[in-house]
Write a protein that holds these residues in place. Structure first.
Motif, PDB file in Angstrom:
ATOM      1  N   GLN A 285      -3.449  11.012   3.695  1.00  0.00           N
ATOM      2  CA  GLN A 285      -2.212  11.402   3.298  1.00  0.00           C
ATOM      3  C   GLN A 285      -1.369  10.076   2.836  1.00  0.00           C
ATOM      4  OE1 GLN A 285       0.058  13.554   5.923  1.00  0.00           O
ATOM      5  NE2 GLN A 285       1.103  14.689   4.434  1.00  0.00           N
ATOM      6  N   THR A 286      -0.730  10.232   1.700  1.00  0.00           N
ATOM      7  CA  THR A 286       0.045   9.167   0.986  1.00  0.00           C
ATOM      8  C   THR A 286       1.362   8.926   1.826  1.00  0.00           C
ATOM      9  OG1 THR A 286      -0.776   9.486  -0.951  1.00  0.00           O
ATOM     10  CG2 THR A 286       1.296   8.319  -0.868  1.00  0.00           C
ATOM     11  N   ARG A 287       1.682   7.799   2.350  1.00  0.00           N
ATOM     12  CA  ARG A 287       3.046   7.585   3.350  1.00  0.00           C
ATOM     13  C   ARG A 287       3.803   6.649   2.402  1.00  0.00           C
ATOM     14  NH1 ARG A 287      -0.746   9.171   7.062  1.00  0.00           N
ATOM     15  NH2 ARG A 287      -0.004  10.496   8.687  1.00  0.00           N
ATOM     16  N   THR A 288       5.043   6.760   2.505  1.00  0.00           N
ATOM     17  CA  THR A 288       5.759   6.007   1.810  1.00  0.00           C
ATOM     18  C   THR A 288       6.977   5.135   2.658  1.00  0.00           C
ATOM     19  OG1 THR A 288       5.783   7.281  -0.177  1.00  0.00           O
ATOM     20  CG2 THR A 288       7.435   5.660  -0.362  1.00  0.00           C
TER      21      THR A 288
ATOM     22  N   ARG B   1      -4.253  -1.370   0.855  1.00  0.00           N
ATOM     23  CA  ARG B   1      -4.002   0.150   1.069  1.00  0.00           C
ATOM     24  C   ARG B   1      -2.595   0.248   0.218  1.00  0.00           C
ATOM     25  NH1 ARG B   1      -8.610   1.808   2.449  1.00  0.00           N
ATOM     26  NH2 ARG B   1      -9.356   0.971   4.481  1.00  0.00           N
TER      27      ARG B   1
ATOM     28  N   ARG C 202      -0.698   1.486  -2.799  1.00  0.00           N
ATOM     29  CA  ARG C 202      -0.939   2.591  -3.974  1.00  0.00           C
ATOM     30  C   ARG C 202       0.185   2.135  -5.128  1.00  0.00           C
ATOM     31  NH1 ARG C 202      -1.804   8.650  -3.979  1.00  0.00           N
ATOM     32  NH2 ARG C 202      -2.573   9.076  -6.062  1.00  0.00           N
TER      33      ARG C 202
ATOM     34  N   ALA D 102       4.344   2.954  -1.447  1.00  0.00           N
ATOM     35  CA  ALA D 102       3.124   3.946  -1.037  1.00  0.00           C
ATOM     36  C   ALA D 102       2.127   3.409  -0.621  1.00  0.00           C
ATOM     37  CB  ALA D 102       3.205   5.001  -2.333  1.00  0.00           C
TER      38      ALA D 102
ATOM     39  N   VAL E 156      -1.980   4.520   0.775  1.00  0.00           N
ATOM     40  CA  VAL E 156      -2.879   5.474   0.911  1.00  0.00           C
ATOM     41  C   VAL E 156      -4.216   4.891   2.036  1.00  0.00           C
ATOM     42  CG1 VAL E 156      -4.357   4.637  -0.783  1.00  0.00           C
ATOM     43  CG2 VAL E 156      -4.383   7.048  -0.523  1.00  0.00           C
TER      44      VAL E 156
END
Length: 219
Positions: free
Chosen positions: A141-144, A169, A171, A189, A191
């Motif tokens: 999951q993409t975390r920001t 990592r 993105r 962001a 990934v």
């Protein structure tokens, strides 16, 4: 024949209980009915036309009736699939109904060992693989991180130093001027990073005297 139908109800209930536990529309009774119905269709296919076999010019293929279950169960499975926003729900339940139909056909044909083995495999897939799948999805999951820092003090190079070996990592890196002209609003962001790793990066950034605030945003 009654014993086969009873076994089909039993094995269908085992899989149905797993779906019932998650409160899906196709639960215990639905899976039992599909398995028993498929078993009966197979029995009819095998033994239901015995009287017609002695008639002249009559040729029967005992697999034709049972074969319709494979395609026909798709209509029932489609009823369990829902589209919520951009996420499709119910595909696994639809697949479990299809597998239960196959188990019923196997029992109706007298293939008890494959039917029991398939039930075991289906339960293992539904209940055992799910935690691994969720862990993998959580990692993918993409975390920001939403960062507010003093203007011009936080660049992609500075971020790479803070992230260390996790720099690959990153993105996306987006910076814009905040409402306060002396500050920058930055969104980074990541990934394929766990929540723990992202929080560790956030803690490192918070220790930077030029960083005003760091907020974790999960998307």
């Amino acid at each position: 024949m009654i014993g086969r139908l009873a076994l089909a109800a039993l094995l269908g209930s085992v899989i149905g209980l797993e779906r019932e536990r998650l409160l899906w529309a196709a639960g215990l009774r639905t899976h039992m009915l599909v398995c028993v119905g498929s078993c009966l269709i197979m029995l009819v296919s095998n033994y239901g036309f015995a009287d017609a076999l002695g008639a002249k010019n009559v040729v029967l293929d005992p697999s034709r009736v049972a074969a319709q279950v494979v395609s026909g169960i798709g209509f029932l499975g489609a009823g369990t699939i829902l589209l919520r926003g951009e996420v499709v729900k119910g595909l696994t339940t639809a697949a479990s109904l299809w597998a239960v139909a196959a188990i019923g056909l196997a029992i109706g044909g007298g293939l008890y060992v494959p039917a029991v083995a398939t039930t075991t495999f289906v339960i293992a897939i539904l209940a055992g693989v799910k935690p691994l799948e969720e862990r993998w999805r959580d990692r993918m999951q993409t975390r920001t991180l939403r960062i507010v820092a003093k203007r011009g003090t936080l660049s992609i190079d500075t971020l790479h130093v803070a992230t260390g070996e996790r720099a690959s990592r990153v993105r996306q890196f987006t910076a814009r001027t905040a409402e306060d002209p002396a500050l920058d609003e930055i969104e980074v962001a990541f990934v394929r990073l766990s929540a723990t790793s992202v929080e560790a990066i956030a803690a490192t950034l918070r220790a930077n005297p030029d960083v005003v605030s760091v907020e974790t945003v999960q998307r």
